[in-house]
Motif scaffolding. Structure first.
Motif, PDB file in Angstrom:
ATOM      1  N   THR A 107      56.337  27.535  32.771  1.00 52.11           N
ATOM      2  CA  THR A 107      56.137  28.857  33.362  1.00 52.11           C
ATOM      3  C   THR A 107      55.552  29.784  32.305  1.00 52.11           C
ATOM      4  OG1 THR A 107      58.370  29.605  32.825  1.00 52.11           O
ATOM      5  CG2 THR A 107      58.034  28.632  35.025  1.00 52.11           C
ATOM      6  N   LYS A 108      54.957  30.854  32.786  1.00 46.45           N
ATOM      7  CA  LYS A 108      54.368  31.868  31.912  1.00 46.45           C
ATOM      8  C   LYS A 108      54.896  33.219  32.372  1.00 46.45           C
ATOM      9  CE  LYS A 108      49.974  33.284  30.022  1.00 46.45           C
ATOM     10  NZ  LYS A 108      48.565  32.987  29.902  1.00 46.45           N
ATOM     11  N   THR A 109      55.144  34.127  31.445  1.00 48.71           N
ATOM     12  CA  THR A 109      55.621  35.460  31.798  1.00 48.71           C
ATOM     13  C   THR A 109      54.496  36.468  31.656  1.00 48.71           C
ATOM     14  OG1 THR A 109      56.417  35.848  29.554  1.00 48.71           O
ATOM     15  CG2 THR A 109      58.009  34.971  31.151  1.00 48.71           C
ATOM     16  N   GLY A 110      54.677  37.629  32.260  1.00 45.65           N
ATOM     17  CA  GLY A 110      53.686  38.694  32.200  1.00 45.65           C
ATOM     18  C   GLY A 110      52.602  38.510  33.254  1.00 45.65           C
ATOM     19  N   GLU A 111      51.815  39.558  33.438  1.00 46.97           N
ATOM     20  CA  GLU A 111      50.733  39.477  34.416  1.00 46.97           C
ATOM     21  C   GLU A 111      49.603  38.643  33.835  1.00 46.97           C
ATOM     22  OE1 GLU A 111      47.539  42.388  36.534  1.00 46.97           O
ATOM     23  OE2 GLU A 111      49.637  43.012  36.609  1.00 46.97           O
ATOM     24  N   GLU A 112      49.221  37.615  34.535  1.00 46.07           N
ATOM     25  CA  GLU A 112      48.158  36.720  34.070  1.00 46.07           C
ATOM     26  C   GLU A 112      46.914  36.872  34.919  1.00 46.07           C
ATOM     27  OE1 GLU A 112      47.338  31.974  33.329  1.00 46.07           O
ATOM     28  OE2 GLU A 112      49.140  32.572  34.370  1.00 46.07           O
ATOM     29  N   LYS A 113      47.095  36.807  36.225  1.00 45.36           N
ATOM     30  CA  LYS A 113      45.945  36.731  37.117  1.00 45.36           C
ATOM     31  C   LYS A 113      46.310  37.369  38.447  1.00 45.36           C
ATOM     32  CE  LYS A 113      42.635  33.147  38.409  1.00 45.36           C
ATOM     33  NZ  LYS A 113      42.401  31.717  38.488  1.00 45.36           N
ATOM     34  N   ARG A 114      45.978  38.632  38.620  1.00 42.75           N
ATOM     35  CA  ARG A 114      46.270  39.344  39.874  1.00 42.75           C
ATOM     36  C   ARG A 114      45.005  39.383  40.727  1.00 42.75           C
ATOM     37  NH1 ARG A 114      49.922  44.070  41.609  1.00 42.75           N
ATOM     38  NH2 ARG A 114      49.316  44.090  43.787  1.00 42.75           N
ATOM     39  N   VAL A 115      45.125  39.022  41.979  1.00 44.38           N
ATOM     40  CA  VAL A 115      43.983  39.007  42.879  1.00 44.38           C
ATOM     41  C   VAL A 115      43.593  40.442  43.228  1.00 44.38           C
ATOM     42  CG1 VAL A 115      43.155  38.324  45.165  1.00 44.38           C
ATOM     43  CG2 VAL A 115      44.549  36.742  43.818  1.00 44.38           C
ATOM     44  N   GLN A 116      42.374  40.812  42.831  1.00 43.80           N
ATOM     45  CA  GLN A 116      41.809  42.108  43.198  1.00 43.80           C
ATOM     46  C   GLN A 116      40.793  41.898  44.316  1.00 43.80           C
ATOM     47  OE1 GLN A 116      43.015  44.894  41.793  1.00 43.80           O
ATOM     48  NE2 GLN A 116      44.335  43.625  40.530  1.00 43.80           N
ATOM     49  N   ASP A 117      40.090  40.786  44.192  1.00 41.95           N
ATOM     50  CA  ASP A 117      39.042  40.404  45.122  1.00 41.95           C
ATOM     51  C   ASP A 117      39.317  38.942  45.481  1.00 41.95           C
ATOM     52  OD1 ASP A 117      36.310  38.965  45.485  1.00 41.95           O
ATOM     53  OD2 ASP A 117      35.827  41.081  45.753  1.00 41.95           O
ATOM     54  N   THR A 118      39.062  38.574  46.692  1.00 41.93           N
ATOM     55  CA  THR A 118      39.407  37.224  47.149  1.00 41.93           C
ATOM     56  C   THR A 118      38.763  36.136  46.303  1.00 41.93           C
ATOM     57  OG1 THR A 118      39.614  38.147  49.349  1.00 41.93           O
ATOM     58  CG2 THR A 118      39.585  35.782  49.205  1.00 41.93           C
ATOM     59  N   THR A 119      37.616  36.414  45.692  1.00 39.68           N
ATOM     60  CA  THR A 119      36.992  35.408  44.837  1.00 39.68           C
ATOM     61  C   THR A 119      37.890  35.040  43.647  1.00 39.68           C
ATOM     62  OG1 THR A 119      35.752  37.084  43.606  1.00 39.68           O
ATOM     63  CG2 THR A 119      34.629  36.065  45.489  1.00 39.68           C
ATOM     64  N   ASP A 120      38.836  35.936  43.300  1.00 36.52           N
ATOM     65  CA  ASP A 120      39.759  35.645  42.206  1.00 36.52           C
ATOM     66  C   ASP A 120      40.645  34.435  42.507  1.00 36.52           C
ATOM     67  OD1 ASP A 120      38.834  37.914  40.857  1.00 36.52           O
ATOM     68  OD2 ASP A 120      40.465  39.187  41.579  1.00 36.52           O
ATOM     69  N   LEU A 121      40.799  34.099  43.784  1.00 34.64           N
ATOM     70  CA  LEU A 121      41.598  32.923  44.165  1.00 34.64           C
ATOM     71  C   LEU A 121      40.919  31.621  43.794  1.00 34.64           C
ATOM     72  CD1 LEU A 121      42.774  33.895  47.760  1.00 34.64           C
ATOM     73  CD2 LEU A 121      44.193  33.733  45.713  1.00 34.64           C
ATOM     74  N   TYR A 122      39.627  31.650  43.658  1.00 31.67           N
ATOM     75  CA  TYR A 122      38.869  30.413  43.520  1.00 31.67           C
ATOM     76  C   TYR A 122      38.213  30.256  42.153  1.00 31.67           C
ATOM     77  CZ  TYR A 122      39.607  31.194  48.455  1.00 31.67           C
ATOM     78  OH  TYR A 122      40.193  31.463  49.666  1.00 31.67           O
TER      79      TYR A 122
END
Length: 120
Positions: free
Chosen positions: A104-119
């Motif tokens: 596991t990793k702590t802290g904010e790593e990758k928050r989806v702002q735009d749907t392309t962030d999922l891919y």
């Protein structure tokens, strides 16, 4: 072990761990930011459950999406909603982070702002 609940495939820890690096699958953590920050699966982006409706139309309907939450309850609801919206390959991580045995990793790593962030 694979199973199904309310028409939604259920993956356990072993299945998720085995498929985590499969680029044809989008893993999505649907918990709240504070939960995600306390510990999440490395590389899996955060898209809180309440924000799913804002992004669902832009999500790639040809991809498999595995939804993750704390125990599997919220992610099951999201998977059912996604399936109803045309994401026919929506999967729930049954047991959620409570059953996760990997890194596991702590802290904010990758928050989806735009749907392309999922891919990415």
């Amino acid at each position: 072990m694979r199973s199904e609940k309310d028409g939604i495939p259920q993956w356990d820890h072993n299945e998720v761990a085995k498929k985590l690096n499969d680029e044809s699958i989008a893993f999505v953590d649907v918990r709240e930011p504070d939960e995600y920050d306390r510990g999440h699966i490395p590389g899996v982006p955060l898209l809180p459950m309440g924000e799913i409706p804002d992004h669902i139309e832009q999500m790639d309907k040809d991809k498999t999406h595995v939804f993750i939450c704390r125990s599997g309850g919220r992610s099951q609801k999201v998977a059912r909603y996604a399936n109803e919206q045309g994401l026919e390959r929506a999967i729930n991580f049954d047991g959620g982070m409570l059953s996760w045995e990997g890194e596991t990793k702590t802290g904010e790593e990758k928050r989806v702002q735009d749907t392309t962030d999922l891919y990415k």
